[in-house]
Design an enzyme around this catalytic site. Structure first.
Site, PDB file in Angstrom:
ATOM      1  CB  SER A 161       0.421  -9.060 -32.163  1.00 20.51           C
ATOM      2  OG  SER A 161       0.871  -8.867 -30.760  1.00 20.51           O
ATOM      3  CG  ASP A 324       5.140 -15.533 -29.415  1.00 18.20           C
ATOM      4  OD1 ASP A 324       5.253 -14.736 -28.402  1.00 18.20           O
ATOM      5  OD2 ASP A 324       4.155 -15.136 -30.143  1.00 18.20           O
ATOM      6  CG  HIS A 357       5.143 -11.574 -30.186  1.00 19.93           C
ATOM      7  ND1 HIS A 357       3.952 -12.250 -30.204  1.00 19.93           N
ATOM      8  CD2 HIS A 357       4.637 -10.501 -30.267  1.00 19.93           C
ATOM      9  CE1 HIS A 357       2.813 -11.704 -30.582  1.00 19.93           C
ATOM     10  NE2 HIS A 357       3.399 -10.289 -30.505  1.00 19.93           N
TER      11      HIS A 357
END
Length: 384
Positions: A161, A324, A357
């Site tokens: 991320s 995601d 995610h």
């Protein structure tokens, strides 16, 4: 000039938890904006030991609300570090083999200097007087930490991320610093939808009456309502619809639905818990500053963005997850296209997962097997 000595150190077997002062008024941190910042303290943890050749070092870059505590249990902890399923003896990032470093990010609130730190010019917390940051500022600070630890070259840079975004910036700016890079569930340029989610979260914080123009720490208040709502909104984006359905469905919190405006569904209770728990470990000002860094990140915008990297190639592994939707596979493919277009050695895998995610934080066999294989190859090449 060498940084100041460690401010505090805790050792537990092969783990070190410490804070170091890396920039001082005599040698301030010069930010990408040109602003100067000092002093700058950085909280970090290390796992395993650096080998005599210095060839087994991995730097882990954490996500938006992560911190330096990536693995293991510290005294008084109720749960292990946020990536404990990945980092440790015998795990994919095997600390019997690797020397692993993870540091709290600049602008954070878990031991590294940020907007809640005391401004030496005023004796009060910086608040919104803290300078705006860029992704390259995170890299500058973590490079200095490497020097402080005696590591000037990393076998692997690893992050998911926001952490993956930092890894990308690091390799573009200083490819000579590493041999390999692993970028997981990340983006090289946020979409309008992603920016919109972050904007609503920031507005929830800033419109809380307790925010006090960013002076809430000095005035003894806390924008708890705004920060918890920001976390609740963000958490919705971290899970897929399938994950929410699997975890909660339309289950009533108390066994049966009691129509009204209270917390009636199990998913509402879950989000309420996430928002409240977040208040114990994160700062509203850090949330503002770090999400804004992500908004402005666009490293391929310049025509020569890849010039340094093509002159000093790094081997890349990119991983995405098919559920995601915050940073969907298209975000990873965009990075892959830029890297492959420049002739850089790049591997890419999309992993099946129903968890959205947050999958990058989970112990998924296929996912960890891919990381382990890449790291095994990196270790073999590093020992030749």
């Amino acid at each position: 000039m060498r940084p100041d000595p460690l401010l505090n150190v805790t050792k537990n077997l092969n783990t070190v938890s410490a804070t170091a002062r890396l920039f001082t008024p005599d040698t301030p941190l010069v930010l990408a904006s040109g602003a100067e910042l000092a002093p700058v303290d950085v909280a970090y943890e290390t796992y395993g030991e650096l080998n005599p050749r210095g060839s087994n070092a991995i730097f882990v870059c954490h996500a938006l609300t992560g911190d330096a505590h990536a693995a293991g249990l510290r005294p008084g902890d109720r749960k292990p570090g946020w990536w404990d399923n990945l980092i440790g003896p015998g795990k994919a990032v095997d600390t019997n083999r690797w020397f692993v470093v993870c540091a709290n990010i600049l602008g954070g609130c878990r031991g590294t200097t940020g907007p809640s730190s005391v401004n030496p010019a005023t004796g009060e917390p910086y608040g919104l007087d803290f300078p705006l940051l860029a992704m390259s500022d995170f890299v500058t600070v973590h490079r200095r930490l490497g020097q402080h630890l005696g590591v000037d070259h990393w076998a692997v840079l690893l992050g998911g991320s926001l952490g993956g975004m930092q890894v990308l910036q690091w390799t573009l700016s200083y490819p000579q610093d590493c041999d390999n890079a692993i970028i997981i569930a990340a983006s090289s340029r946020l979409t309008a939808q992603n920016i919109a989610f972050s904007a609503v979260g920031r507005q929830a914080i800033m419109r809380d009456s307790a925010f006090r123009g960013g002076r809430f720490l000095s005035e003894g208040t806390m924008p708890a309502k705004g920060l918890s709502v920001a976390r609740m909104l963000a958490h919705i984006t971290y899970l897929s619809e399938d994950a929410f359905s699997a975890k909660f469905g339309r289950t009533a919190q108390s066994g049966k639905l009691d129509p009204g405006f209270g917390i009636d569904f199990a998913v509402e209770s879950y989000l309420e818990h996430q928002g409240e728990a977040f208040l114990e470990r994160f700062d509203a000002l850090s949330y503002l500053y770090l999400t804004r860094v992500m908004d402005y990140f666009d490293p391929f915008a310049s025509d020569d963005a890849l010039a340094r990297l093509t002159a000093d190639p790094v081997k890349f592994l990119l991983v995405s997850f098919d559920s995601d939707w915050r940073f969907d596979t298209g975000h990873s493919r965009r990075i892959v296209q830029h890297l492959e277009g420049a002739g850089l050695p790049t591997s890419f895998r999309e992993i099946h997962s129903q968890w959205g995610h947050d999958s990058f934080l989970l112990d998924l066999p296929d996912y960890h097997a891919i990381l382990r294989a890449f790291l095994d190859r990196a270790s073999e090449e590093g020992n030749r």
